[in-house]
Scaffold this motif. Structure first.
Motif, PDB file in Angstrom:
ATOM      1  N   ILE A  61       1.296   1.139  -2.746  1.00 13.62           N
ATOM      2  CA  ILE A  61       0.042   1.952  -2.746  1.00 13.62           C
ATOM      3  C   ILE A  61      -1.006   1.151  -3.572  1.00 13.62           C
ATOM      4  CG2 ILE A  61      -1.006   4.055  -3.299  1.00 13.62           C
ATOM      5  CD1 ILE A  61       1.619   5.515  -2.648  1.00 13.62           C
ATOM      6  N   GLN A  62      -0.636   0.700  -4.512  1.00 13.47           N
ATOM      7  CA  GLN A  62      -1.633   0.105  -5.560  1.00 13.47           C
ATOM      8  C   GLN A  62      -2.330  -1.325  -4.766  1.00 13.47           C
ATOM      9  OE1 GLN A  62       1.304  -0.195  -8.844  1.00 13.47           O
ATOM     10  NE2 GLN A  62      -0.199   1.324 -10.042  1.00 13.47           N
ATOM     11  N   ARG A  63      -1.174  -1.733  -4.177  1.00  8.49           N
ATOM     12  CA  ARG A  63      -1.510  -3.165  -3.396  1.00  8.49           C
ATOM     13  C   ARG A  63      -2.603  -2.881  -2.208  1.00  8.49           C
ATOM     14  NH1 ARG A  63       0.086  -4.778   0.831  1.00  8.49           N
ATOM     15  NH2 ARG A  63       2.073  -3.850   1.027  1.00  8.49           N
TER      16      ARG A  63
ATOM     17  N   LEU B  98       0.983  13.056  -0.390  1.00 11.32           N
ATOM     18  CA  LEU B  98       0.750  11.718  -0.704  1.00 11.32           C
ATOM     19  C   LEU B  98       1.823  11.167   0.463  1.00 11.32           C
ATOM     20  CD1 LEU B  98      -0.740   9.245  -2.083  1.00 11.32           C
ATOM     21  CD2 LEU B  98       0.992   9.451  -3.806  1.00 11.32           C
ATOM     22  N   PHE B  99       1.330  10.430   1.282  1.00 10.83           N
ATOM     23  CA  PHE B  99       1.673   9.743   2.528  1.00 10.83           C
ATOM     24  C   PHE B  99       1.806   8.331   2.481  1.00 10.83           C
ATOM     25  CE2 PHE B  99       0.574  14.217   3.441  1.00 10.83           C
ATOM     26  CZ  PHE B  99       2.206  14.690   3.469  1.00 10.83           C
ATOM     27  N   VAL B 100       2.717   7.730   2.965  1.00 12.26           N
ATOM     28  CA  VAL B 100       2.658   6.087   3.240  1.00 12.26           C
ATOM     29  C   VAL B 100       2.837   5.810   4.782  1.00 12.26           C
ATOM     30  CG1 VAL B 100       3.169   5.462   0.864  1.00 12.26           C
ATOM     31  CG2 VAL B 100       4.896   5.635   2.443  1.00 12.26           C
ATOM     32  N   ALA B 101       2.149   4.764   5.125  1.00 11.19           N
ATOM     33  CA  ALA B 101       2.547   4.256   6.262  1.00 11.19           C
ATOM     34  C   ALA B 101       3.213   2.838   6.082  1.00 11.19           C
ATOM     35  CB  ALA B 101       1.207   3.950   7.275  1.00 11.19           C
ATOM     36  N   ALA B 102       4.554   2.622   6.489  1.00  7.89           N
ATOM     37  CA  ALA B 102       5.151   1.540   6.422  1.00  7.89           C
ATOM     38  C   ALA B 102       5.298   0.794   7.903  1.00  7.89           C
ATOM     39  CB  ALA B 102       6.503   1.777   5.641  1.00  7.89           C
ATOM     40  N   HIS B 103       5.347  -0.641   7.564  1.00 11.14           N
ATOM     41  CA  HIS B 103       5.749  -1.322   8.736  1.00 11.14           C
ATOM     42  C   HIS B 103       6.685  -2.532   8.369  1.00 11.14           C
ATOM     43  CE1 HIS B 103       5.065  -3.596  12.569  1.00 11.14           C
ATOM     44  NE2 HIS B 103       4.840  -4.697  11.822  1.00 11.14           N
ATOM     45  N   ASP B 104       7.926  -2.636   8.802  1.00  9.29           N
ATOM     46  CA  ASP B 104       8.872  -3.531   8.493  1.00  9.29           C
ATOM     47  C   ASP B 104       9.011  -3.177   7.072  1.00  9.29           C
ATOM     48  OD1 ASP B 104       9.039  -4.576  10.977  1.00  9.29           O
ATOM     49  OD2 ASP B 104       7.648  -6.256  10.404  1.00  9.29           O
TER      50      ASP B 104
ATOM     51  N   TYR C 245      -1.967   4.646   3.019  1.00  7.68           N
ATOM     52  CA  TYR C 245      -1.590   5.534   2.466  1.00  7.68           C
ATOM     53  C   TYR C 245      -2.747   6.665   2.709  1.00  7.68           C
ATOM     54  CZ  TYR C 245      -4.979   4.238  -1.340  1.00  7.68           C
ATOM     55  OH  TYR C 245      -6.009   4.250  -1.949  1.00  7.68           O
ATOM     56  N   ALA C 246      -2.220   7.917   2.427  1.00 10.55           N
ATOM     57  CA  ALA C 246      -3.217   9.053   2.589  1.00 10.55           C
ATOM     58  C   ALA C 246      -2.857   9.966   1.398  1.00 10.55           C
ATOM     59  CB  ALA C 246      -3.081   9.951   3.968  1.00 10.55           C
ATOM     60  N   SER C 247      -3.922  10.706   0.837  1.00  8.77           N
ATOM     61  CA  SER C 247      -3.792  11.599  -0.226  1.00  8.77           C
ATOM     62  C   SER C 247      -4.529  12.804   0.093  1.00  8.77           C
ATOM     63  CB  SER C 247      -3.714  11.227  -1.530  1.00  8.77           C
ATOM     64  OG  SER C 247      -5.316  10.813  -1.799  1.00  8.77           O
TER      65      SER C 247
ATOM     66  N   TYR D 119      -6.639   5.154   3.141  1.00 10.27           N
ATOM     67  CA  TYR D 119      -6.698   3.702   3.100  1.00 10.27           C
ATOM     68  C   TYR D 119      -5.634   2.931   3.743  1.00 10.27           C
ATOM     69  CZ  TYR D 119     -10.483   4.822  -0.254  1.00 10.27           C
ATOM     70  OH  TYR D 119     -11.529   5.357  -0.868  1.00 10.27           O
ATOM     71  N   VAL D 120      -6.242   1.980   4.462  1.00  8.19           N
ATOM     72  CA  VAL D 120      -5.122   0.999   5.124  1.00  8.19           C
ATOM     73  C   VAL D 120      -5.397  -0.491   4.722  1.00  8.19           C
ATOM     74  CG1 VAL D 120      -4.641   0.017   7.318  1.00  8.19           C
ATOM     75  CG2 VAL D 120      -4.911   2.447   7.194  1.00  8.19           C
TER      76      VAL D 120
END
Length: 165
Positions: A18-20, A63-69, A75-77, A92-93
């Protein structure tokens, strides 16, 4: 383009991802507006590890994340911000993944959470200088106007967007 990322609730191990993403997206969107050093300071403060870990533990905050591989690419908050059933949803993407449908997938998951906590309207604000953010919100929300806000002593104009759930 359809997203190939999966969206799920954030976990403690997602904090560095998320920080990255925040660092890359904020610098891409806001460096011209605030300057690189100011953006770095804002990201460091807003995305402190302890803050994110507390958010993960709160049921009322989504607080949700989108992950690929296996890598966090967005992420969305979200949560209710006002007692009148109005919620906020920040998305933010990572810039390397803009235009892949990840923001839309995060929006859909955030909307689901906001409905579950009783939100009837989402209201978000985007700096008018953030072209990518405004383009996204215009596709999914109604523009409700503009207002001036203070960012560290500097007046900035934001576009206000709303969406009924």
């Amino acid at each position: 383009m359809a997203s190939t990322a999966s969206v799920r609730p954030a976990e403690r191990g997602d904090v560095p991802g998320i920080q990255r993403v925040a660092r890359a997206a904020w610098h891409e969107a806001y460096d011209d507006c605030f300057g690189e050093a100011a953006v770095a300071a804002m990201v460091d403060e807003a995305y402190d590890e302890d803050v994110l870990e507390r958010m993960i533990g709160l049921d009322e905050v989504g607080l949700f994340v989108a992950a690929h591989d296996g890598e966090v690419v967005g992420y969305a908050s979200c949560g209710m911000t006002e007692p009148a059933s109005i919620g906020d949803l920040d998305i933010y993407v990572h810039p390397d993944h803009w235009g892949e449908g990840i923001g839309t997938a995060l929006l859909e998951r955030g909307e689901q959470h906001l409905r579950e906590v009783g939100t009837m309207t989402i209201r978000d604000e985007v700096l008018v200088e953030n072209e990518v953010g405004n383009a996204f919100y215009r596709r999914h929300f109604e523009e409700a106007g503009q207002r001036t806000v203070d960012f560290g002593g500097e007046e900035k104009t934001v576009a206000v967007y709303e969406k009924s759930l």
